[in-house]
Design an enzyme around this catalytic site. Structure first.
Site, mmCIF file in Angstrom:
data_model
loop_
_atom_site.group_PDB
_atom_site.id
_atom_site.type_symbol
_atom_site.label_atom_id
_atom_site.label_comp_id
_atom_site.label_asym_id
_atom_site.label_seq_id
_atom_site.Cartn_x
_atom_site.Cartn_y
_atom_site.Cartn_z
ATOM 1 N N GLU A 7 39.432 11.764 38.712
ATOM 2 C CA GLU A 7 40.672 12.564 38.714
ATOM 3 C C GLU A 7 41.166 12.676 37.276
ATOM 4 N N HIS A 67 65.365 12.661 77.532
ATOM 5 C CA HIS A 67 66.611 13.423 77.432
ATOM 6 C C HIS A 67 67.656 12.577 76.722
ATOM 7 N N GLY A 126 56.840 37.047 46.326
ATOM 8 C CA GLY A 126 55.974 36.529 47.387
ATOM 9 C C GLY A 126 56.800 35.838 48.461
ATOM 10 N N ALA A 127 56.826 36.437 49.669
ATOM 11 C CA ALA A 127 57.578 35.845 50.787
ATOM 12 C C ALA A 127 56.647 35.010 51.647
ATOM 13 N N GLY A 142 35.915 15.712 35.450
ATOM 14 C CA GLY A 142 34.501 15.645 35.819
ATOM 15 C C GLY A 142 33.818 17.001 35.695
ATOM 16 N N CYS A 186 49.316 18.007 46.137
ATOM 17 C CA CYS A 186 50.212 17.620 47.235
ATOM 18 C C CYS A 186 51.263 16.600 46.796
ATOM 19 N N LYS A 192 59.331 18.753 49.478
ATOM 20 C CA LYS A 192 60.064 18.213 50.632
ATOM 21 C C LYS A 192 61.234 17.340 50.175
ATOM 22 N N ARG A 204 47.524 30.945 46.206
ATOM 23 C CA ARG A 204 46.786 30.030 45.328
ATOM 24 C C ARG A 204 45.309 30.386 45.376
HETATM 25 P P1 FAD Z 1 44.493 19.195 45.326
HETATM 26 O O1 FAD Z 1 45.612 18.512 45.977
HETATM 27 O O2 FAD Z 1 44.805 20.417 44.511
HETATM 28 O O3 FAD Z 1 43.776 18.107 44.423
HETATM 29 C C1 FAD Z 1 42.729 18.423 43.567
HETATM 30 C C2 FAD Z 1 42.757 17.447 42.414
HETATM 31 O O4 FAD Z 1 41.545 17.601 41.687
HETATM 32 C C3 FAD Z 1 43.883 17.673 41.414
HETATM 33 O O5 FAD Z 1 44.622 16.503 41.249
HETATM 34 C C4 FAD Z 1 43.159 18.051 40.121
HETATM 35 O O6 FAD Z 1 43.787 17.501 38.971
HETATM 36 C C5 FAD Z 1 41.803 17.423 40.325
HETATM 37 N N1 FAD Z 1 40.728 18.072 39.599
HETATM 38 C C6 FAD Z 1 40.426 19.389 39.567
HETATM 39 N N2 FAD Z 1 39.321 19.601 38.840
HETATM 40 C C7 FAD Z 1 38.930 18.380 38.400
HETATM 41 C C8 FAD Z 1 37.851 17.953 37.603
HETATM 42 N N3 FAD Z 1 36.947 18.800 37.137
HETATM 43 N N4 FAD Z 1 37.759 16.642 37.327
HETATM 44 C C9 FAD Z 1 38.672 15.754 37.790
HETATM 45 N N5 FAD Z 1 39.702 16.109 38.558
HETATM 46 C C10 FAD Z 1 39.816 17.404 38.869
HETATM 47 N N6 FAD Z 1 50.351 21.619 52.165
HETATM 48 C C11 FAD Z 1 50.769 21.078 53.326
HETATM 49 O O7 FAD Z 1 49.939 20.771 54.186
HETATM 50 N N7 FAD Z 1 52.099 20.827 53.557
HETATM 51 C C12 FAD Z 1 53.048 21.145 52.653
HETATM 52 O O8 FAD Z 1 54.243 20.920 52.907
HETATM 53 C C13 FAD Z 1 52.640 21.727 51.425
HETATM 54 N N8 FAD Z 1 53.555 22.033 50.483
HETATM 55 C C14 FAD Z 1 53.123 22.553 49.290
HETATM 56 C C15 FAD Z 1 54.084 22.885 48.342
HETATM 57 C C16 FAD Z 1 53.702 23.419 47.135
HETATM 58 C C17 FAD Z 1 54.755 23.769 46.102
HETATM 59 C C18 FAD Z 1 52.319 23.617 46.854
HETATM 60 C C19 FAD Z 1 51.885 24.168 45.533
HETATM 61 C C20 FAD Z 1 51.364 23.300 47.794
HETATM 62 C C21 FAD Z 1 51.759 22.774 49.030
HETATM 63 N N9 FAD Z 1 50.836 22.465 50.016
HETATM 64 C C22 FAD Z 1 51.252 21.945 51.214
HETATM 65 C C23 FAD Z 1 49.387 22.675 49.833
HETATM 66 C C24 FAD Z 1 48.693 21.343 49.469
HETATM 67 O O9 FAD Z 1 49.285 20.811 48.310
HETATM 68 C C25 FAD Z 1 47.210 21.571 49.254
HETATM 69 O O10 FAD Z 1 46.657 22.229 50.381
HETATM 70 C C26 FAD Z 1 46.478 20.249 49.055
HETATM 71 O O11 FAD Z 1 47.003 19.554 47.959
HETATM 72 C C27 FAD Z 1 44.982 20.494 48.864
HETATM 73 O O12 FAD Z 1 44.333 19.277 48.663
HETATM 74 P P2 FAD Z 1 42.987 19.189 47.813
HETATM 75 O O13 FAD Z 1 42.609 17.747 47.814
HETATM 76 O O14 FAD Z 1 42.019 20.186 48.299
HETATM 77 O O15 FAD Z 1 43.375 19.655 46.340
HETATM 78 P P1 NAD Z 2 51.152 32.495 50.674
HETATM 79 O O1 NAD Z 2 49.807 33.046 50.877
HETATM 80 O O2 NAD Z 2 51.783 31.671 51.728
HETATM 81 O O3 NAD Z 2 52.181 33.693 50.397
HETATM 82 C C1 NAD Z 2 52.008 34.587 49.360
HETATM 83 C C2 NAD Z 2 52.859 35.825 49.650
HETATM 84 O O4 NAD Z 2 52.846 36.657 48.499
HETATM 85 C C3 NAD Z 2 52.322 36.655 50.802
HETATM 86 O O5 NAD Z 2 53.390 37.013 51.643
HETATM 87 C C4 NAD Z 2 51.713 37.862 50.120
HETATM 88 O O6 NAD Z 2 51.746 39.042 50.897
HETATM 89 C C5 NAD Z 2 52.629 37.988 48.910
HETATM 90 N N1 NAD Z 2 52.059 38.704 47.778
HETATM 91 C C6 NAD Z 2 50.766 38.698 47.348
HETATM 92 N N2 NAD Z 2 50.643 39.461 46.241
HETATM 93 C C7 NAD Z 2 51.881 39.936 45.973
HETATM 94 C C8 NAD Z 2 52.413 40.783 44.950
HETATM 95 N N3 NAD Z 2 51.637 41.264 43.985
HETATM 96 N N4 NAD Z 2 53.739 41.071 44.970
HETATM 97 C C9 NAD Z 2 54.536 40.582 45.958
HETATM 98 N N5 NAD Z 2 54.077 39.771 46.951
HETATM 99 C C10 NAD Z 2 52.781 39.468 46.944
HETATM 100 O O7 NAD Z 2 51.073 31.730 49.282
HETATM 101 P P2 NAD Z 2 52.091 30.726 48.579
HETATM 102 O O8 NAD Z 2 53.440 30.818 49.201
HETATM 103 O O9 NAD Z 2 51.928 30.970 47.119
HETATM 104 O O10 NAD Z 2 51.462 29.324 48.932
HETATM 105 C C11 NAD Z 2 50.122 29.010 48.514
HETATM 106 C C12 NAD Z 2 49.470 28.075 49.469
HETATM 107 O O11 NAD Z 2 50.116 26.817 49.467
HETATM 108 C C13 NAD Z 2 49.485 28.600 50.873
HETATM 109 O O12 NAD Z 2 48.148 28.791 51.280
HETATM 110 C C14 NAD Z 2 50.121 27.552 51.698
HETATM 111 O O13 NAD Z 2 49.331 27.227 52.806
HETATM 112 C C15 NAD Z 2 50.245 26.337 50.780
HETATM 113 N N6 NAD Z 2 51.590 25.790 50.990
HETATM 114 C C16 NAD Z 2 51.858 25.210 52.193
HETATM 115 C C17 NAD Z 2 53.118 24.730 52.450
HETATM 116 C C18 NAD Z 2 53.407 24.130 53.779
HETATM 117 O O14 NAD Z 2 52.456 23.829 54.492
HETATM 118 N N7 NAD Z 2 54.654 23.915 54.153
HETATM 119 C C19 NAD Z 2 54.112 24.824 51.506
HETATM 120 C C20 NAD Z 2 53.812 25.426 50.301
HETATM 121 C C21 NAD Z 2 52.535 25.895 50.054
#
Ligand code: FAD
Ligand code: NAD
Length: 466
Positions: A33, A445, A181-182, A115, A42, A51, A274
């Protein structure tokens, strides 16, 4: 050169759960990492800090927005944003340390550095001090996650134009925040800043919020957030942005083309999705070619190259922490020669707005497209006694069941604690339950969970409380 059974690249929910499971199975395992802390997007800049702010801002709004007064609690709160950010950062730090503890407990070596694949079976790691090391392993798991998708013409400057990471650490409450982005990030972080006092405008390219979410649920969510003061500009695209030290001027136009307008904001959050993160990973050294979206293809977590596996956001499927976690564990079981399967049909999704939205299984739109005959059982939270007592009556539970077999096909909840409630229906889906099964189960309940049962009863028109 250090030798391992498995080397995992990436320490997010996919990578760290895989590493821990490998340790439990007695494998010699390393997790590479590059970040200074474990836990990936996450824990560091995603699920957990968002959160923390959603929780704190919800309580602030309850105290300042009238709900406390309605309950007979008279307070005059002031916002200490620095403290709100500090407690968030402390929680995040404790969580990332927790993963370090779990690594030690399960004999996982954390190799700190970035890596890079160097041909099959080899990972070269670049450490923060500029030194290098090489790891050798029979199996390598790519778990490198994702990064925000950039929007051409609206470059992130990390000052006024932000990605989600910036919007989680703003030094002040914006007067006007424009969210592009909504989707899930836009609505969650838009809610945080709205509750703390910002005007929030959400600009969305499509004519709806949250594409992929059950239509009726999405419409209810948009209406509810609208009542909370979020403004929506749907079917609109942002065609340009000019940032100054004070703010940003955005150029908007209808998605279908037409007259432009300008919108001033002091901060802009770009949250249009993303994309997989594979920068500098050395995929070419093993002959892995990402698809057009940068995704790495997999068949039950295997890439096309023997001994190289892929899990989490960097591969297909929903970009969710629990999906990455499931894949991480299943992938390691397969490496160990065990049977393991991820049921992609039963991965829940939650949007942590107020009310929350939680779904699992198929939407009505999907069932219609498949031509599958289904029945709908709905139950509103206005008729749930606990929700009424708590003044949390917005929303409903909707159960979709097969018209012939009664098997539950999809469940969509918008309402209080929806994210916790959906767990029951995840179990139901995994066990192939029918709506009648849930309708026959005694629920406590007074709880919101009674709405789950009543909705199932209503698949057969038998709800007794609405
Ligand atoms: P990541 O969590 O992205 O982890 C990948 C890791 O790999 C990173 O730490 C990175 O530094 C490391 N890495 C990358 N390349 C290399 C390399 N070459 N060498 C070493 N290390 C490397 N999901 C939910 O389920 N619930 C939520 O409420 C939620 N809220 C979110 C809110 C936000 C603002 C965002 C941005 C995302 C949210 N997500 C949520 C999505 C969630 O964070 C991701 O789906 C999840 O983290 C994916 O896990 P992962 O292990 O695939 O990748
Ligand atoms: P998203 O895919 O949820 O939403 C992106 C939105 O942007 C869509 O409504 C799309 O139509 C819109 N969009 C795309 N291009 C656009 C443009 N040019 N102009 C205006 N709108 C545009 O993506 P996100 O909200 O960026 O979240 C990324 C990922 O992170 C998601 O896949 C989601 O699963 C994950 N995430 C999950 C949680 C959770 O589980 N509670 C919270 C945050 C993020």
């Amino acid at each position: 050169m250090s030798s391992y059974d498995v080397v995992i690249i990436g320490g997010g929910p996919g990578g760290y759960n895989a590493a821990i499971r490998a340790g439990q199975l007695g494998m010699r395992v390393a997790c590479v990492e590059g970040r200074a802390t474990l836990g990936g997007t996450c824990l560091n800049v995603g699920c957990m800090p968002s959160k923390a702010l959603l929780h704190a801002s919800e309580l602030y709004l309850a105290a300042s927005g009238g709900e406390f007064a309605r309950l007979g609690i008279e307070v005059a709160p002031t916002l200490n944003l620095a403290q709100m950010m500090k407690q968030k950062d402390e929680s995040v730090a404790a969580l990332t340390k927790g993963i370090e503890f779990l690594f030690r407990k399960n004999k996982v070596d954390w190799i700190q550095g970035w890596g890079r694949l160097e041909g099959p079976g080899k990972v070269r790691v670049e450490h923060a001090d500029g030194s290098h090391s090489t790891l050798q392993a029979k199996d390598i798991v790519i778990a490198t996650g994702s990064e925000p998708t950039p929007l051409p013409g609206v470059a992130i400057d990390h000052k006024r134009i932000l990605d989600s990471t910036g919007a989680l650490s703003l030094p002040e409450v914006p007067k006007h925040l424009v969210v592009i982005g909504a989707g899930v990030i836009g609505l969650e972080l838009g809610s945080v800043w709205r509750r703390l006092g910002s005007e929030v405008t959400v600009v969305e390219y499509l004519d709806r919020v949250c594409p992929g979410l059950d239509d009726e649920t999405a419409r209810t969510l948009q209406r509810t957030l609208g009542k909370q003061g979020l403004r929506f500009k749907l079917a609109t695209k942002v065609s340009g942005a000019t940032a100054t030290a004070e703010g940003v001027s955005l150029t908007l136009e209808p998605a279908v083309g037409g007259a432009t307008e300008t919108l001033q904001a002091d901060y802009v959050l770009v949250a249009i999705g993303r994309r997989p993160y594979t920068q500098g990973l050395g995929l070419e050294t093993v002959g892995i070619v990402p698809d057009k979206r940068g995704m790495l293809d997999n068949q039950q977590h295997r890439t096309a190259v023997p001994g190289i596996w892929v899990i989490g956001d960097v591969t297909s499927g929903p970009m969710l922490a629990h999906k990455a976690e499931d894949e991480g564990m299943a992938c390691i079981e397969r490496i160990a020669g065990h049977a393991a399967e991820v049921n992609y049909g039963a991965i829940p999704g939650v949007i942590y707005t107020q009310p929350e939205v939680a779904t699992v299984g198929k939407t009505e739109e999907q069932l219609k497209a498949e031509g599958r005959a289904y029945k709908v059982g709905k139950f509103p939270f206005t008729a749930n006694s606990r929700a009424k007592i708590n003044h949390e009556t917005e929303g409903f539970v909707k159960v979709l069941a097969d018209a012939q077999t009664d098997r539950i096909l999809g469940v969509h909840i918008i309402g209080p604690s929806a994210g916790e409630l959906i767990g029951e229906y995840c179990v139901a889906l995994e066990f192939g339950a029918s709506a009648e099964d849930i309708a026959l189960i005694c629920h406590p309940h007074p709880t919101r969970s009674e709405a789950l049962r009543q909705a199932a009863m209503n698949v057969h028109g038998r709800a007794t409380q609405a």
